[in-house]
Design a protein around this motif. Structure first.
Motif, PDB file in Angstrom:
ATOM      1  N   LEU A   1      -4.257  -1.786   8.498  1.00  0.00           N
ATOM      2  CA  LEU A   1      -3.297  -2.886   8.336  1.00  0.00           C
ATOM      3  C   LEU A   1      -3.542  -3.979   9.368  1.00  0.00           C
ATOM      4  O   LEU A   1      -2.672  -4.812   9.625  1.00  0.00           O
ATOM      5  CB  LEU A   1      -1.854  -2.360   8.457  1.00  0.00           C
ATOM      6  CG  LEU A   1      -1.462  -1.220   7.515  1.00  0.00           C
ATOM      7  CD1 LEU A   1       0.007  -0.836   7.728  1.00  0.00           C
ATOM      8  CD2 LEU A   1      -1.708  -1.590   6.058  1.00  0.00           C
TER       9      LEU A   1
ATOM     10  N   ARG B   1       6.681   4.389   6.588  1.00  0.00           N
ATOM     11  CA  ARG B   1       5.332   3.817   6.599  1.00  0.00           C
ATOM     12  C   ARG B   1       4.308   4.831   6.105  1.00  0.00           C
ATOM     13  O   ARG B   1       3.362   4.488   5.392  1.00  0.00           O
ATOM     14  CB  ARG B   1       4.973   3.344   8.008  1.00  0.00           C
ATOM     15  CG  ARG B   1       5.882   2.268   8.562  1.00  0.00           C
ATOM     16  CD  ARG B   1       5.390   0.861   8.227  1.00  0.00           C
ATOM     17  NE  ARG B   1       5.447   0.525   6.813  1.00  0.00           N
ATOM     18  CZ  ARG B   1       6.537   0.076   6.194  1.00  0.00           C
ATOM     19  NH1 ARG B   1       7.661  -0.063   6.865  1.00  0.00           N
ATOM     20  NH2 ARG B   1       6.502  -0.229   4.914  1.00  0.00           N
TER      21      ARG B   1
ATOM     22  N   SER C   1       4.608   5.023   2.384  1.00  0.00           N
ATOM     23  CA  SER C   1       4.005   3.862   1.718  1.00  0.00           C
ATOM     24  C   SER C   1       2.517   4.068   1.513  1.00  0.00           C
ATOM     25  O   SER C   1       1.957   3.706   0.465  1.00  0.00           O
ATOM     26  CB  SER C   1       4.246   2.590   2.544  1.00  0.00           C
ATOM     27  OG  SER C   1       5.592   2.196   2.503  1.00  0.00           O
TER      28      SER C   1
ATOM     29  N   SER D   1     -10.202  -3.300   7.054  1.00  0.00           N
ATOM     30  CA  SER D   1      -8.954  -3.830   6.506  1.00  0.00           C
ATOM     31  C   SER D   1      -9.285  -5.084   5.714  1.00  0.00           C
ATOM     32  O   SER D   1     -10.397  -5.617   5.811  1.00  0.00           O
ATOM     33  CB  SER D   1      -7.949  -4.175   7.617  1.00  0.00           C
ATOM     34  OG  SER D   1      -8.371  -5.315   8.353  1.00  0.00           O
TER      35      SER D   1
ATOM     36  N   ASP E   1       2.051  -3.120   2.584  1.00  0.00           N
ATOM     37  CA  ASP E   1       1.060  -2.165   3.060  1.00  0.00           C
ATOM     38  C   ASP E   1       0.527  -1.278   1.933  1.00  0.00           C
ATOM     39  O   ASP E   1      -0.611  -0.837   1.973  1.00  0.00           O
ATOM     40  CB  ASP E   1       1.566  -1.324   4.237  1.00  0.00           C
ATOM     41  CG  ASP E   1       2.995  -0.889   4.120  1.00  0.00           C
ATOM     42  OD1 ASP E   1       3.707  -1.387   3.250  1.00  0.00           O
ATOM     43  OD2 ASP E   1       3.409  -0.037   4.931  1.00  0.00           O
TER      44      ASP E   1
ATOM     45  N   ASP F   1       6.134  -2.401  -0.846  1.00  0.00           N
ATOM     46  CA  ASP F   1       5.741  -2.970   0.442  1.00  0.00           C
ATOM     47  C   ASP F   1       4.306  -3.485   0.385  1.00  0.00           C
ATOM     48  O   ASP F   1       3.474  -2.954  -0.362  1.00  0.00           O
ATOM     49  CB  ASP F   1       5.845  -1.909   1.555  1.00  0.00           C
ATOM     50  CG  ASP F   1       7.280  -1.429   1.749  1.00  0.00           C
ATOM     51  OD1 ASP F   1       8.117  -2.247   2.140  1.00  0.00           O
ATOM     52  OD2 ASP F   1       7.528  -0.233   1.489  1.00  0.00           O
TER      53      ASP F   1
ATOM     54  N   SER G   1       0.385   4.387  -2.135  1.00  0.00           N
ATOM     55  CA  SER G   1      -0.729   3.508  -2.501  1.00  0.00           C
ATOM     56  C   SER G   1      -1.762   4.216  -3.376  1.00  0.00           C
ATOM     57  O   SER G   1      -2.504   3.578  -4.114  1.00  0.00           O
ATOM     58  CB  SER G   1      -1.409   2.964  -1.238  1.00  0.00           C
ATOM     59  OG  SER G   1      -2.102   3.992  -0.546  1.00  0.00           O
TER      60      SER G   1
ATOM     61  N   LEU H   1      -2.367  -3.187   0.644  1.00  0.00           N
ATOM     62  CA  LEU H   1      -3.488  -3.165   1.583  1.00  0.00           C
ATOM     63  C   LEU H   1      -4.230  -1.826   1.545  1.00  0.00           C
ATOM     64  O   LEU H   1      -5.462  -1.790   1.565  1.00  0.00           O
ATOM     65  CB  LEU H   1      -2.974  -3.438   3.001  1.00  0.00           C
ATOM     66  CG  LEU H   1      -2.578  -4.893   3.275  1.00  0.00           C
ATOM     67  CD1 LEU H   1      -1.740  -4.986   4.543  1.00  0.00           C
ATOM     68  CD2 LEU H   1      -3.817  -5.777   3.391  1.00  0.00           C
ATOM     69  N   TYR H   2      -3.490  -0.734   1.499  1.00  0.00           N
ATOM     70  CA  TYR H   2      -4.132   0.578   1.394  1.00  0.00           C
ATOM     71  C   TYR H   2      -4.857   0.706   0.051  1.00  0.00           C
ATOM     72  O   TYR H   2      -5.983   1.222  -0.012  1.00  0.00           O
ATOM     73  CB  TYR H   2      -3.105   1.699   1.532  1.00  0.00           C
ATOM     74  CG  TYR H   2      -2.582   1.902   2.927  1.00  0.00           C
ATOM     75  CD1 TYR H   2      -3.445   2.210   3.981  1.00  0.00           C
ATOM     76  CD2 TYR H   2      -1.227   1.803   3.209  1.00  0.00           C
ATOM     77  CE1 TYR H   2      -2.967   2.407   5.267  1.00  0.00           C
ATOM     78  CE2 TYR H   2      -0.729   2.000   4.500  1.00  0.00           C
ATOM     79  CZ  TYR H   2      -1.600   2.308   5.517  1.00  0.00           C
ATOM     80  OH  TYR H   2      -1.129   2.502   6.784  1.00  0.00           O
TER      81      TYR H   2
END
Length: 300
Positions: free
Chosen positions: A212, A270, A273, A184, A245, A243, A277, A248-249
């Motif tokens: 995450l 989620r 999301s 991560s 996340d 979002d 990504s 992050l992805y």
């Protein structure tokens, strides 16, 4: 959905769904089936389990849901893990928390997973953690028996460093196909210690657990998390992400090792999301800005 080729006749969806917390979600069999179908509709065909998840209950919960529509099995890849032994009311014979990678335990665990998951085969079986008492000859014998009997198609490891991976691989006459590791923007160990470079060297496609950081990036007030949130919010605005996340992805997906993030959520929002990504392409400036926020300083 992008696919990642692990072997000649094995590929995973780039985004993987993880069932670690399935028992906590307290879904009915029908609700679990609906979640599985939602993942498949989004192109997520790879599902990650371990025998110990949910105190040895999650595989069975998944299997009960799959029994409502068993034809879905041919449209998915199932990964599970063994080797960790936990004290649990569901395993009263277990006396302590330890590792067991004996031939007997691996075979027994895999066969129990087959029953729990209500499937005739496991696509990939992983050794969950490096075992200081691992006898690689026994592991190889277990793998060969399970493979010969058609119970497991392929094998891999989880949380192994390069020397541990090489050691086990040297006892096998077929390739380990993946290493499931923690990756991560918050947790950089496998960037720093060469594990991801080793994956590139050996053409191993790694799976990423806790992409995450277990939600720490969103909730913690430590300096690193605060820095990261600020940077992620800025970059989310630049790339049009709804979002954090998604950012992050996208950061993980940019790495050339073809890392496959595991989404461990039971919420379709989620999961969606994570799928979104794949459409975000970070620039080098954006990727390194996130790295610098995590490290607390710029690269040398």
């Amino acid at each position: 959905m992008e696919r990642v080729q692990l072997a000649e006749d094995l590929s995973f969806s780039r985004i993987i769904h993880g069932l670690w917390r399935l028992a906590e979600w307290e879904y009915s069999n029908e609700e679990t089936l609906s979640l599985i179908e939602h993942c498949l509709e989004q192109g997520i065909t790879t599902f990650d389990h371990a025998d110990i998840y949910g105190s040895y209950t999650c595989e069975e919960l998944f299997g009960k849901a799959m029994a409502l529509k068993p034809e879905l099995r041919e449209n998915m890849e199932i990964v599970t893990k063994c080797g960790i032994v936990l004290e649990s009311p569901n395993r009263p014979e277990h006396r302590s928390h330890h590792y067991n990678t004996s031939k007997e335990h691996i075979i027994k665990s895999a066969e129990q997973s087959l029953k729990n998951l209500r499937t005739d085969y496991i696509d990939v079986l992983l050794i969950h953690r490096p075992d200081p008492l691992m006898n690689p000859e026994e592991v190889a014998e277990a793998f060969m028996k399970l493979k010969k009997e058609g119970k497991v198609r392929y094998f891999g490891v989880s949380n192994f460093k390069d020397h541990q991976f090489n050691m086990l691989q040297s006892y096998l006459d077929f390739d380990l196909v993946t290493n499931q590791i923690e990756v991560s923007a918050y947790h950089l160990e496998n960037f720093d210690d060469g594990t991801l470079h080793f994956c590139l060297e050996k053409r191993i496609k790694p799976m990423a657990w806790s992409p995450l950081a277990g939600g720490k990036i969103f909730s913690s007030n430590d300096e690193k998390a605060v820095r990261l949130r600020s940077t992620l919010e800025k970059i989310a605005g630049e790339i049009g992400a709804e979002d954090l996340d998604e950012v992050l992805y996208a950061w993980i997906l940019k790495h050339p090792a073809k890392i496959m993030p595991i989404v461990g959520s039971g919420k379709t929002k989620r999961i969606d999301s994570a799928v979104k990504s794949l459409d975000h392409k970070l620039t080098l400036d954006q990727w390194f800005e996130i790295l610098h926020s995590s490290m607390g300083h710029e690269v040398p």
